[in-house]
Design a protein around this motif. Structure first.
Motif, short mmCIF file in Angstrom:
data_model
loop_
_atom_site.label_atom_id
_atom_site.label_comp_id
_atom_site.label_asym_id
_atom_site.label_seq_id
_atom_site.Cartn_x
_atom_site.Cartn_y
_atom_site.Cartn_z
N CYS A 1 7.53 -9.85 -12.58
CA CYS A 1 7.78 -8.68 -11.75
C CYS A 1 6.49 -7.87 -11.66
O CYS A 1 5.62 -7.95 -12.53
CB CYS A 1 8.92 -7.83 -12.29
N ALA A 2 6.37 -7.12 -10.59
CA ALA A 2 5.16 -6.38 -10.31
C ALA A 2 5.49 -5.06 -9.62
O ALA A 2 6.51 -4.97 -8.92
CB ALA A 2 4.22 -7.20 -9.44
N ALA A 3 4.62 -4.10 -9.81
CA ALA A 3 4.80 -2.78 -9.19
C ALA A 3 3.52 -2.37 -8.48
O ALA A 3 2.42 -2.62 -8.98
CB ALA A 3 5.16 -1.74 -10.24
N GLY A 4 3.68 -1.76 -7.34
CA GLY A 4 2.53 -1.31 -6.59
C GLY A 4 2.88 -0.18 -5.65
O GLY A 4 4.01 0.31 -5.66
N ARG A 5 1.92 0.20 -4.82
CA ARG A 5 2.13 1.30 -3.90
C ARG A 5 2.22 0.84 -2.45
O ARG A 5 2.59 1.63 -1.58
CB ARG A 5 0.98 2.31 -4.05
N VAL A 6 1.84 -0.42 -2.20
CA VAL A 6 1.80 -0.92 -0.83
C VAL A 6 2.76 -2.09 -0.69
O VAL A 6 2.69 -3.06 -1.46
CB VAL A 6 0.37 -1.36 -0.44
N LEU A 7 3.65 -2.03 0.27
CA LEU A 7 4.62 -3.10 0.49
C LEU A 7 3.92 -4.33 1.07
O LEU A 7 3.21 -4.23 2.08
CB LEU A 7 5.70 -2.62 1.46
N GLY A 8 4.10 -5.46 0.44
CA GLY A 8 3.49 -6.66 0.97
C GLY A 8 3.75 -7.86 0.09
O GLY A 8 4.34 -7.75 -1.00
N SER A 9 3.27 -9.02 0.53
CA SER A 9 3.51 -10.26 -0.18
C SER A 9 2.28 -10.78 -0.93
O SER A 9 2.35 -11.85 -1.54
CB SER A 9 4.00 -11.33 0.81
N SER A 10 1.19 -10.05 -0.86
CA SER A 10 -0.01 -10.48 -1.58
C SER A 10 0.00 -9.94 -3.00
O SER A 10 0.25 -8.75 -3.21
CB SER A 10 -1.27 -9.99 -0.87
N ARG A 11 -0.30 -10.80 -3.96
CA ARG A 11 -0.31 -10.34 -5.35
C ARG A 11 -1.38 -9.29 -5.59
O ARG A 11 -1.29 -8.50 -6.52
CB ARG A 11 -0.49 -11.53 -6.30
N HIS A 12 -2.37 -9.25 -4.71
CA HIS A 12 -3.46 -8.28 -4.87
C HIS A 12 -3.02 -6.86 -4.51
O HIS A 12 -3.74 -5.90 -4.79
CB HIS A 12 -4.64 -8.70 -3.99
N GLN A 13 -1.84 -6.72 -3.92
CA GLN A 13 -1.33 -5.41 -3.54
C GLN A 13 -0.57 -4.75 -4.68
O GLN A 13 -0.13 -3.61 -4.54
CB GLN A 13 -0.43 -5.54 -2.31
N TYR A 14 -0.42 -5.46 -5.80
CA TYR A 14 0.37 -4.94 -6.91
C TYR A 14 -0.55 -4.61 -8.09
O TYR A 14 -1.45 -5.36 -8.42
CB TYR A 14 1.45 -5.96 -7.30
N ASP A 15 -0.29 -3.46 -8.69
CA ASP A 15 -1.17 -2.94 -9.72
C ASP A 15 -0.71 -3.24 -11.14
O ASP A 15 -1.53 -3.27 -12.06
CB ASP A 15 -1.28 -1.41 -9.55
#
Length: 122
Positions: free
Chosen positions: A96-110
């Motif tokens: 599981c991952a959390a981020g600020r930008v909705l998307g399918s790239s793993r680089h978008q999750y912090d």
């Protein structure tokens, strides 16, 4: 800072179901985009599903659409992945991952959890 802990993985026969959970720390869980990714041995980590509670949007990878359902309980700071009609090709470590930008790239999750193994036998 967000800490994520997955649980619920295991061994299941093809056609079976599992529900993964992702417990998050922090008081701003509802503001985060939450996603699920998976990684099979020798393969790159791939997108499974994502949800933005604030935007009211959910997206799935084509390979799991109609079989997997992402959901979240903001009061419990927990996200879920209900997996039905599992196939051997779903075998992977699930993150599981959390981020600020909705998307399918793993680089978008912090932030990332440590993963939970799902094994589907044929």
């Amino acid at each position: 800072q967000v800490q994520l802990v997955e649980s619920g993985g295991g061994l299941v026969q093809a056609g079976g179901s599992l529900r993964l959970s992702c417990a998050a720390s922090g008081r701003t869980f509802s503001s985060y985009v939450m996603g699920w990714f998976r990684q099979a041995p020798g393969k790159e980590r791939e997108f499974v599903a994502t949800n933005s509670w604030s935007a009211g949007r959910t997206y799935y990878a084509d390979s799991v659409k109609g079989r997997f359902t992402i959901s979240r309980d903001n009061a419990k700071n927990t996200m879920y992945l209900q997996m039905n009609n599992l196939k051997p090709e779903d075998t992977a470590e699930y993150y599981c991952a959390a981020g600020r930008v909705l998307g399918s790239s793993r680089h978008q999750y912090d932030y990332w959890g440590q993963g939970t193994q799902v094994t589907v036998s044929s």
